[in-house]
Design an enzyme around this catalytic site. Sequence first.
Site, PDB file in Angstrom:
ATOM      1  N   CYS A  59      23.385  71.552  39.750  1.00 44.12           N
ATOM      2  CA  CYS A  59      24.720  70.958  39.636  1.00 44.12           C
ATOM      3  C   CYS A  59      24.708  69.661  40.444  1.00 44.12           C
ATOM      4  CB  CYS A  59      25.810  71.937  40.079  1.00 44.12           C
ATOM      5  SG  CYS A  59      25.668  72.490  41.792  1.00 44.12           S
ATOM      6  N   ASN A  95      25.034  71.196  44.810  1.00 45.32           N
ATOM      7  CA  ASN A  95      24.270  72.413  45.118  1.00 45.32           C
ATOM      8  C   ASN A  95      24.943  73.280  46.187  1.00 45.32           C
ATOM      9  OD1 ASN A  95      20.953  73.309  46.365  1.00 45.32           O
ATOM     10  ND2 ASN A  95      22.085  74.270  44.725  1.00 45.32           N
ATOM     11  N   CYS A 113      28.314  74.759  45.134  1.00 47.01           N
ATOM     12  CA  CYS A 113      29.304  75.588  44.416  1.00 47.01           C
ATOM     13  C   CYS A 113      28.692  76.276  43.185  1.00 47.01           C
ATOM     14  CB  CYS A 113      30.506  74.749  43.988  1.00 47.01           C
ATOM     15  SG  CYS A 113      31.364  73.957  45.357  1.00 47.01           S
ATOM     16  N   ARG A 114      28.522  75.521  42.082  1.00 44.71           N
ATOM     17  CA  ARG A 114      28.163  76.150  40.803  1.00 44.71           C
ATOM     18  C   ARG A 114      26.731  76.658  40.738  1.00 44.71           C
ATOM     19  NH1 ARG A 114      29.879  71.026  37.451  1.00 44.71           N
ATOM     20  NH2 ARG A 114      29.190  70.128  39.426  1.00 44.71           N
ATOM     21  N   SER A 115      25.761  75.798  41.082  1.00 45.75           N
ATOM     22  CA  SER A 115      24.367  76.231  40.899  1.00 45.75           C
ATOM     23  C   SER A 115      23.941  77.349  41.858  1.00 45.75           C
ATOM     24  CB  SER A 115      23.387  75.048  40.913  1.00 45.75           C
ATOM     25  OG  SER A 115      23.380  74.385  42.143  1.00 45.75           O
ATOM     26  N   ASP A 130      33.456  71.752  37.721  1.00 46.34           N
ATOM     27  CA  ASP A 130      33.269  71.716  39.170  1.00 46.34           C
ATOM     28  C   ASP A 130      34.502  72.298  39.885  1.00 46.34           C
ATOM     29  OD1 ASP A 130      32.692  71.115  41.729  1.00 46.34           O
ATOM     30  OD2 ASP A 130      32.389  68.968  41.424  1.00 46.34           O
TER      31      ASP A 130
HETATM   32  P1  4NP Z   1      28.832  71.558  42.925  1.00 39.44           P
HETATM   33  O1  4NP Z   1      30.240  71.020  43.490  1.00 39.44           O
HETATM   34  O2  4NP Z   1      28.206  70.381  42.205  1.00 39.44           O
HETATM   35  O3  4NP Z   1      29.221  72.661  41.997  1.00 39.44           O
HETATM   36  O4  4NP Z   1      28.048  72.011  44.133  1.00 39.44           O
HETATM   37  C1  4NP Z   1      30.364  69.889  44.293  1.00 39.44           C
HETATM   38  C2  4NP Z   1      30.221  70.010  45.655  1.00 39.44           C
HETATM   39  C3  4NP Z   1      30.378  68.904  46.453  1.00 39.44           C
HETATM   40  C4  4NP Z   1      30.663  67.680  45.893  1.00 39.44           C
HETATM   41  C5  4NP Z   1      30.793  67.567  44.526  1.00 39.44           C
HETATM   42  C6  4NP Z   1      30.633  68.674  43.717  1.00 39.44           C
HETATM   43  N1  4NP Z   1      30.863  66.547  46.735  1.00 39.44           N
HETATM   44  O5  4NP Z   1      31.240  65.480  46.196  1.00 39.44           O
HETATM   45  O6  4NP Z   1      30.671  66.625  47.940  1.00 39.44           O
END
Ligand code: 4NP
Length: 185
Positions: free
Chosen positions: A34, A37, A39-41, A155
């Site tokens: 994702c 790294n 939340c989703r992945s 997200d």
């Molecule tokens: P992820 O979510 O891609 O599912 O881990 C996010 C976590 C942090 C951020 C963006 C998306 N960020 O901008 O910090």
Amino acid sequence: HRLIRRQRQMCIRDRFKYILNCIMSDSKSILFICLGNICRSPMAEAILAHTLKDTPHNVDSCGTASYHRGESPDNRTVSTLLKNGIKTEHKARQLKQSDFEKFDYLICMDNNNLRNIKDMARRWGVSKDIVDRKVKMFGEWKPKDNNKFGEVVEDPYYGDITDFKTCFDQCSLFCKEFVSREGLL
Ligand code: 4NP
């Protein structure tokens, strides 16, 4: 290391079955990707690793960005997983060139991830053949008869805990379909 750690925890009969399985089976490596790294992945990784815990398959996750390198998953990812009896010890890392060789599947969550992965692959000189064969959207494994979820795993970072619950449910459903359609169990 994984193989040795697992073997230590097993009785002799299980150990024999496990080694035989490693030799005989087509063991697969799966990398969820994702943006951050956290939340989703790592959610998808923990769910699939939990499902495949007694198999020789290897599951990992990473982000296209490095903002959260070394961090544990978001508290809301951890608590949602724990509510469902799943633990994670993942630490965030960024996608690297060798991932394209090491993993059989590089599975991303949304179209931005897909674009970023393809850009990084191009910059690193990864062949188009490898990218086309290995890089997939998780939504490819959305069951045909499901109308509740879209193909994109949205997200949840800027959302609340219910968005993480939705993410968990969607990842669980796609993982189930992935395991079944790819013949991993
Ligand atoms: P992820 O979510 O891609 O599912 O881990 C996010 C976590 C942090 C951020 C963006 C998306 N960020 O901008 O910090």
